[in-house]
Design a protein around this motif. Sequence first.
Motif, PDB file in Angstrom:
ATOM      1  N   ALA A 122      48.915  20.360  27.716  1.00 36.65           N
ATOM      2  CA  ALA A 122      50.175  20.260  26.583  1.00 36.65           C
ATOM      3  C   ALA A 122      51.168  20.835  27.018  1.00 36.65           C
ATOM      4  CB  ALA A 122      49.272  20.885  25.469  1.00 36.65           C
ATOM      5  N   MET A 123      52.376  20.458  26.769  1.00 32.71           N
ATOM      6  CA  MET A 123      53.768  21.085  26.733  1.00 32.71           C
ATOM      7  C   MET A 123      53.738  21.679  25.292  1.00 32.71           C
ATOM      8  SD  MET A 123      54.673  20.548  29.711  1.00 32.71           S
ATOM      9  CE  MET A 123      56.381  20.888  29.746  1.00 32.71           C
ATOM     10  N   PHE A 124      54.042  22.945  25.308  1.00 30.65           N
ATOM     11  CA  PHE A 124      54.207  23.581  23.766  1.00 30.65           C
ATOM     12  C   PHE A 124      55.528  23.709  23.452  1.00 30.65           C
ATOM     13  CE2 PHE A 124      49.902  24.890  25.720  1.00 30.65           C
ATOM     14  CZ  PHE A 124      49.389  24.719  24.550  1.00 30.65           C
ATOM     15  N   GLU A 125      55.834  24.024  22.102  1.00 29.93           N
ATOM     16  CA  GLU A 125      57.038  24.334  21.859  1.00 29.93           C
ATOM     17  C   GLU A 125      56.924  25.370  20.664  1.00 29.93           C
ATOM     18  OE1 GLU A 125      59.163  21.609  18.734  1.00 29.93           O
ATOM     19  OE2 GLU A 125      57.471  20.552  18.834  1.00 29.93           O
ATOM     20  N   ASN A 126      57.968  26.236  20.529  1.00 30.29           N
ATOM     21  CA  ASN A 126      57.862  27.108  19.237  1.00 30.29           C
ATOM     22  C   ASN A 126      58.136  26.348  17.962  1.00 30.29           C
ATOM     23  OD1 ASN A 126      57.640  29.451  20.935  1.00 30.29           O
ATOM     24  ND2 ASN A 126      59.779  29.029  21.915  1.00 30.29           N
ATOM     25  N   ILE A 127      57.185  26.962  17.053  1.00 34.57           N
ATOM     26  CA  ILE A 127      57.386  26.647  15.603  1.00 34.57           C
ATOM     27  C   ILE A 127      57.163  27.841  14.897  1.00 34.57           C
ATOM     28  CG2 ILE A 127      56.691  24.962  13.958  1.00 34.57           C
ATOM     29  CD1 ILE A 127      57.409  23.159  15.834  1.00 34.57           C
ATOM     30  N   GLY A 128      58.543  28.634  14.417  1.00 32.90           N
ATOM     31  CA  GLY A 128      58.202  29.636  13.943  1.00 32.90           C
ATOM     32  C   GLY A 128      57.326  30.663  15.015  1.00 32.90           C
ATOM     33  N   ALA A 129      56.661  31.391  14.770  1.00 34.53           N
ATOM     34  CA  ALA A 129      55.800  32.211  15.749  1.00 34.53           C
ATOM     35  C   ALA A 129      54.715  31.576  16.664  1.00 34.53           C
ATOM     36  CB  ALA A 129      55.295  33.557  15.128  1.00 34.53           C
ATOM     37  N   TRP A 130      54.370  30.456  16.072  1.00 35.08           N
ATOM     38  CA  TRP A 130      53.403  29.483  16.764  1.00 35.08           C
ATOM     39  C   TRP A 130      53.785  28.978  17.909  1.00 35.08           C
ATOM     40  CZ3 TRP A 130      48.515  29.618  14.923  1.00 35.08           C
ATOM     41  CH2 TRP A 130      48.328  29.904  13.625  1.00 35.08           C
ATOM     42  N   LYS A 131      52.804  28.710  19.016  1.00 37.33           N
ATOM     43  CA  LYS A 131      52.857  28.055  20.036  1.00 37.33           C
ATOM     44  C   LYS A 131      52.075  26.510  19.660  1.00 37.33           C
ATOM     45  CE  LYS A 131      55.058  30.112  23.304  1.00 37.33           C
ATOM     46  NZ  LYS A 131      56.443  29.945  23.934  1.00 37.33           N
ATOM     47  N   ARG A 132      52.850  25.269  19.553  1.00 39.02           N
ATOM     48  CA  ARG A 132      52.123  24.143  19.139  1.00 39.02           C
ATOM     49  C   ARG A 132      52.400  23.292  20.232  1.00 39.02           C
ATOM     50  NH1 ARG A 132      52.549  22.184  13.147  1.00 39.02           N
ATOM     51  NH2 ARG A 132      50.566  21.085  13.902  1.00 39.02           N
ATOM     52  N   ALA A 133      51.384  22.368  20.477  1.00 37.16           N
ATOM     53  CA  ALA A 133      51.424  21.284  21.547  1.00 37.16           C
ATOM     54  C   ALA A 133      52.319  20.173  21.043  1.00 37.16           C
ATOM     55  CB  ALA A 133      50.121  20.736  21.536  1.00 37.16           C
ATOM     56  N   ARG A 134      53.415  20.039  22.055  1.00 34.51           N
ATOM     57  CA  ARG A 134      54.284  19.152  21.536  1.00 34.51           C
ATOM     58  C   ARG A 134      53.960  17.498  22.106  1.00 34.51           C
ATOM     59  NH1 ARG A 134      60.841  19.009  23.161  1.00 34.51           N
ATOM     60  NH2 ARG A 134      61.562  17.529  21.690  1.00 34.51           N
ATOM     61  N   TYR A 135      53.419  17.516  23.292  1.00 40.49           N
ATOM     62  CA  TYR A 135      53.091  16.253  23.970  1.00 40.49           C
ATOM     63  C   TYR A 135      52.091  16.579  24.941  1.00 40.49           C
ATOM     64  CZ  TYR A 135      56.827  16.878  27.260  1.00 40.49           C
ATOM     65  OH  TYR A 135      57.735  17.533  28.155  1.00 40.49           O
ATOM     66  N   PHE A 136      51.422  15.765  25.321  1.00 36.17           N
ATOM     67  CA  PHE A 136      50.207  16.018  26.427  1.00 36.17           C
ATOM     68  C   PHE A 136      50.675  14.891  27.652  1.00 36.17           C
ATOM     69  CE2 PHE A 136      48.514  17.171  22.564  1.00 36.17           C
ATOM     70  CZ  PHE A 136      47.495  18.256  22.798  1.00 36.17           C
ATOM     71  N   PRO A 137      51.574  15.015  28.485  1.00 32.81           N
ATOM     72  CA  PRO A 137      51.790  14.201  29.446  1.00 32.81           C
ATOM     73  C   PRO A 137      50.930  14.132  30.628  1.00 32.81           C
ATOM     74  CG  PRO A 137      52.891  16.242  30.007  1.00 32.81           C
ATOM     75  CD  PRO A 137      52.342  16.458  28.566  1.00 32.81           C
ATOM     76  N   LYS A 138      50.727  12.823  30.917  1.00 30.44           N
ATOM     77  CA  LYS A 138      49.838  12.537  32.019  1.00 30.44           C
ATOM     78  C   LYS A 138      50.802  12.615  33.161  1.00 30.44           C
ATOM     79  CE  LYS A 138      46.477   9.247  29.942  1.00 30.44           C
ATOM     80  NZ  LYS A 138      45.544  10.160  29.657  1.00 30.44           N
ATOM     81  N   PRO A 139      50.060  12.942  34.468  1.00 31.56           N
ATOM     82  CA  PRO A 139      51.117  13.034  35.631  1.00 31.56           C
ATOM     83  C   PRO A 139      52.023  11.775  35.747  1.00 31.56           C
ATOM     84  CG  PRO A 139      48.786  13.457  36.258  1.00 31.56           C
ATOM     85  CD  PRO A 139      48.760  12.856  34.754  1.00 31.56           C
ATOM     86  N   GLY A 140      53.311  12.354  35.914  1.00 35.01           N
ATOM     87  CA  GLY A 140      54.380  11.546  36.071  1.00 35.01           C
ATOM     88  C   GLY A 140      55.111  11.219  34.688  1.00 35.01           C
ATOM     89  N   GLU A 141      54.511  11.504  33.574  1.00 35.35           N
ATOM     90  CA  GLU A 141      55.332  11.182  32.341  1.00 35.35           C
ATOM     91  C   GLU A 141      56.129  12.210  32.042  1.00 35.35           C
ATOM     92  OE1 GLU A 141      51.935   8.590  29.864  1.00 35.35           O
ATOM     93  OE2 GLU A 141      52.116  10.511  29.660  1.00 35.35           O
TER      94      GLU A 141
END
Lengths: 416, 986, 88
Positions: B614-633
Amino acid sequence: MRFNFWNLAKQSLTGHTGWPEQWRDPEPKSAYDVVIIGAGGHGLATAYYLAKEHGIRNVAVMEKGWLGGGNTGRNTTIIRSNYLWEESEAIYEHAMVLWETLSQELNYNVMYSPRGVMMLAHNEQDVRIFKRHVHANRLAGIDNEWLSAEQAKDFCPPLNISPNARYPILGAALQRRGGVARHDAVAWGYARAADRMGVDIIQNCAVTGIHRDHNGVVTGVETTRGEIKTSRLGIAAAGHTSVIMAMAGLHMPLESFPLQALVSEPIKPVLPCVVMSNTTHAYISQSDKGELVIGAGTDQYNSYSQTGSLHITTRTLDAICELFPITRRLRMLRNWGGIVDVTPDRSPIIGLTPAEGLFVNCGWGTGGFKATPGSGHVFAATIAHNQPHPIAAPFSLHRFRTGRLIDEAAAAAVSH
Amino acid sequence: MIQPFRTQIGGLVERWNAIRFTFDGRALIGFKGDTLASALLANGIFLVGRSVKYHRPRGILAAGSEEPNALVRIVRGHGRDTPNLRATQIEIYEGLAAVSQNNFPSLAFDLGAIARLGEKFLLAGFYYKTFMPSLVAWKKLFEPAIRHAAGLGRAPIGEDPDQYANRYAHCDVLIIGAGPAGLAAARAAAATGVRVILCDEQAQMGGSLLADSDTDIEGRPARDWVASLLRDLYRHENIILLPRTTAFGYYADNFVALAERRTDHQSASSYPRERLWQVRAKEVVLATGAIERPLVFPNNDRPGIMLADAARVYLNRYAVRPGTTAIVLAAHDSGYRAALDLHAAGIPIALIADPRETTYNPWVQRAQKAGIRVAAGTEPVNTFGHLRVHTLQTRHGASGTIETHHADLILMAGGWTPTVHLFSQSRGRLRFDEQLGAHVPDISVQRERSAGACRGLFDLNATLEDGHRAGAEAATTSGAASWSHATIPTTIIPIMTGTAALPITGRHAFVDFQNDVTISDIQLALREGFRSVEHVKRYTATGMATDQGKLSNVNTLAVMAQATNRAVADLGLTSFRPPYTPVTFGTLAGLSRGALFDPIRTTPLHTQEAAEGAMFENIGAWKRARYFPKPGEDLHTAVIRECRTVRETVGLFDASTLGKIDVSGPDAALFLDRLYATPLRNLSPGKSRYSIMLTEAGFVMDDGIVARLSETNFHVTTTTGGAARVLAHMEDYLQTEWPWMQVWLTSITEQFAVIALQGPRARDVLQPFLNAIDLASLPHMGVRDFRLCGIPVRLFRVSFTGEIGFEINIPADDGPIVWAQLREAVAGQGGCAYGMETMHVLRAEKGFFIVGQETDGTVIPDDLGFGALGHAKLDFVGKRSLALPHMRAPGRLRLVGLLTEDGTTKLEEGAQITAEARPPPGTKSLGHVTSSYTSAALGRPIALALLANGRTRIGETLNIPMPTGSVVVHVVSPVFIDPEGTRAYG
Amino acid sequence: MLLIHCPYCGERPEIEFRHKGEAHIVRPENPAVSSDIEWTEFLYFRHNPKGPHAERWYHTHGCGRFFNAQRDTGTDRFLKTYRTDETP
């Protein structure tokens, strides 16, 4: 005597003995055409424009302390006009245009310095909101541009744009015409210019009561130096507006909070612009004197004490040190508080009141300094014509009866 | 290497402990115990800095934190370089490298001194009067020049690698200052057994007693008394002693902030550099002492001109002769004491000039007995000497006789200013004491008392007794049993009175040394109508330098009083603000740095998501998974794949951050019905309802699912950002508006991990885990408690994608197990994990709004197509506001969909909408794009927007003006997929 | 940082609490029949006095209770705190 290089040079040869008082210290007269309460930037600007643009020179500005001693002399002097709503854009841009020639207009160097105001985006929500501002401002013809994190760092080299920061910088909105000015000079410049046109600035004179006739129409004020008659009374008392309005028996949609600011010890130029980070609650610029000028958030409780809590200051410095790691070893030199009057929609109130002859200009919250010339200009017109200036009209007190709020702050609320 | 000005004997420095250091690159030797200032003086270096404005050569004026001139940069390597430090406070250590500031090319030959040529021009406020031909000239020419000239030291380069610490402490008695009064107070308070904190800004405790040469206290020399008292105190368990610790701020309710310097006196250390103490004290004893005042006379700023007591400190404490021949300007008796000490150490005293007319004074007699010439009624009128003073001119007031004297050390004894900063910060009221010529504490507001010199006591006996009394009283008031009066016998000559008011005239008579403010500046300010002391301060910058006016404030008042013929007491006083001395940003920030700047919240499934890439992003104090890239995506391709997968098969999403509140009690249904715009009283157990919450002002505040578990028990979800806000909102109404309701609220946000399963195969994934139970029996919006993998879970059948959907609430600790099982099952159905971005796209395709994205605090339900919401209810929070005129006015912004005409351009979120293709500046906006995505399902970009009168504009063609040209859009319904909403029911 | 006496927990530092605005502002019993003036008065208008101020505090990081206080806004000093079911 005009302020210019030649007079300064001439005075240099004679020990500067020829400079007259910048303003008089007059005894209050028994009556004025207009009385303004509050000799801060807004009140003095109002008096100035009343005299200059509307020919109303028989004006008194009442000040319980010394002129410019309230929020005018206590703020972090950020000037910008890249607001979201059209009503806000109009008034702050109106002010911005006046800022650009204010030194010449007043013949007083207010050191307006368009160094650029950069607002940092730390998350996707910030990006979305600031881009909305950029688009809205472009439509209104107000400069505001989007920068990538790298471009932001080019513009402000000490900025930490590491993607590993706790709240990394994803980009920034930059208003190049935004900047800062020398706050004291703004008050003094307006005071001097208004005084020249006959306005009486009465310092150390507190208003203790507002007189109204049986129809509720304003007839004058009671002061610590006696009664003064007037049929038009303008309130520009910032944090103390509720207290003054209560003298006329009026409630206001206002609450007063402590707002703190601080400066570092002076250092050689290092910060080329103003940087604001709403998400981490930090606002910073560097003054001409070399001090880093830093704004903090408000305390949570109503207060008139002009002092705030240490944890508000430390929180701000947490953020400053994160954004600008080179500042961690610098030192806080002075820390002080002002009293900001905040409305439910965080937008000001300018206009008429339920009491005839009573006008109010308040509710600027944490952002009043930038509006000073525009605020004074439209408030003067409103008082002169007894009807709201078109730019002031949306900011009526009445909007809190109809629900037509102008909410700048709510746009930044985050949820998912 | 020798130290030419070091005395042979005496002092508190460790002569056996030589320390090498450099100043401007010059290698020097001092002793352990020296400050940089004392070590420089010992080496015969008197020129230490340059003033800000005129670049005048400046030396060391004081011996403490009031020093305005001797500011240096300490070089420790990029990130550790520190500007603007006072030489008088820097303890030298092996290898210390100090560099002078504000000069070019060198301290002795500084080109900046050319500013003196313009000094007639550069008087106070000159910049307000010129440089304003135009904004461009100011911005491009004058301002950069001013900025270049201003500022003291340089900021460090690079990040400070040092650590800073923070500590909260409570105590019964906090004693600030460990001079005679503070020590006596500490002893008295500690003896009662209460908890005491004693702090002092210097490295050694003892204050003025450390510079004492001839006093006995309780039968032993003052310094021995201090040492033995400190040994006793260190043995007490109930007292914390904090040397090198400055109390810098006094806040409400006896909250006092201290800055402790822990490592700056060492070459290297692994400890935190400084520590912030935030102390809540029951009682505070202020024993902050007093600061000697300089005299204001022409050229009073040359190197070699020093405060009299500072010279005494350098001699007695640091074993340094601050000059070879001295003249003492004694406007106060303390000048005689300094003169006698210097004389005894073999420094010739050429003259004591006392501006007072001689009266009987034992100090005069002592001086004369020692063979020192005392000139009464004599005042200084000028000094000479470029980089070091060598000549003083005096005038005998009565005769007018001018005399010229030669000395390289001129000492100023202008009387003492009690250090009332903290008292004033505590909001205590000051009064002006005519006798002292200074302000002293008058009325306390907080639980605090002043003792000793800081309240105007300068007799040592009185100070010790005052300290003892203050310490004992404070201890008693804070809870100790009782105390006894004690006398502390000393041998000092008890007279220290009478300050002369010096007639203040002449050029180059400096009031504020660092900021180069002279009498002329203050007089100009007064002439120009600046009457209040705050105005004078701001116009001239007196008292605004880094010494915060410790030396200049009273003299400023004196100059103003003389110029305006008013009494000092009538002039008022500028307010004292924190900090007492400058405090390092890092100290105030403390540990709040990097990851600790703000705590990171992660969900119970964070590790699993990270493992999934997962690539995470900050939402308030949370880390949330923004998307789950496969290799090369990249983001785009990953999201397209995730979206397609969810619509075609099934996806797995971590929804754990959603706020969750358990609402229980007989009145729970009524309570929720009133809080949400959505009707909830008639909700049956086992069912849930999508619900919208308004502020009392009528604006959409939050949304979520309200599930009724039983007659009296609800499980409510909120937005991630709204979790705390909604609970507070509920508690507010429950406790203060409807306290009669029997309802209990419990935050259960962190109780559960929440996994959303969405997609046509969601049921196929889940069913095998549920044994005998048939999922088909759980209707859309149904809710049931089940066991899954043996774990009790709460299952919601809800959809935020428009597909068949489930949200599984799992006890947080068991979340990872369930995730792993479901993940495998999802993979078996050809599904995948998806992140925030995909969730956003899928909900947008269905026209579902997101609070904070489609709403901005100005949006009401009708704007979002929920106009009829709660219509039948008598009342709910926000309902009445929806009837206000503006809420019903035409032109409101309504939620619509937008499709770009070209079918390929993805709009930018935040972009504005206009009718015109090329709107002129100032055109009124019709609305803005709130969400914009590439829809995998539609194979084209889609957008949501808030548009004026939007619902009536569906079918219209409008424009999105961009810098590169306008984008043509069609206004459509905000629901792009499955408008009948059948898929979720499948 | 203020020191606040929670009627349920005793003295605690301010960071445990949330200030919740003026106290004793009563929501109209039946909002539907209140006039726009009455309703907006309730919503937006406040006394905001300099001096004794009746205000609400919420002990968020503590007992979770709302309570009322009388505090002097000129000095920030608490005059008293009391439960919501007590009169000032």
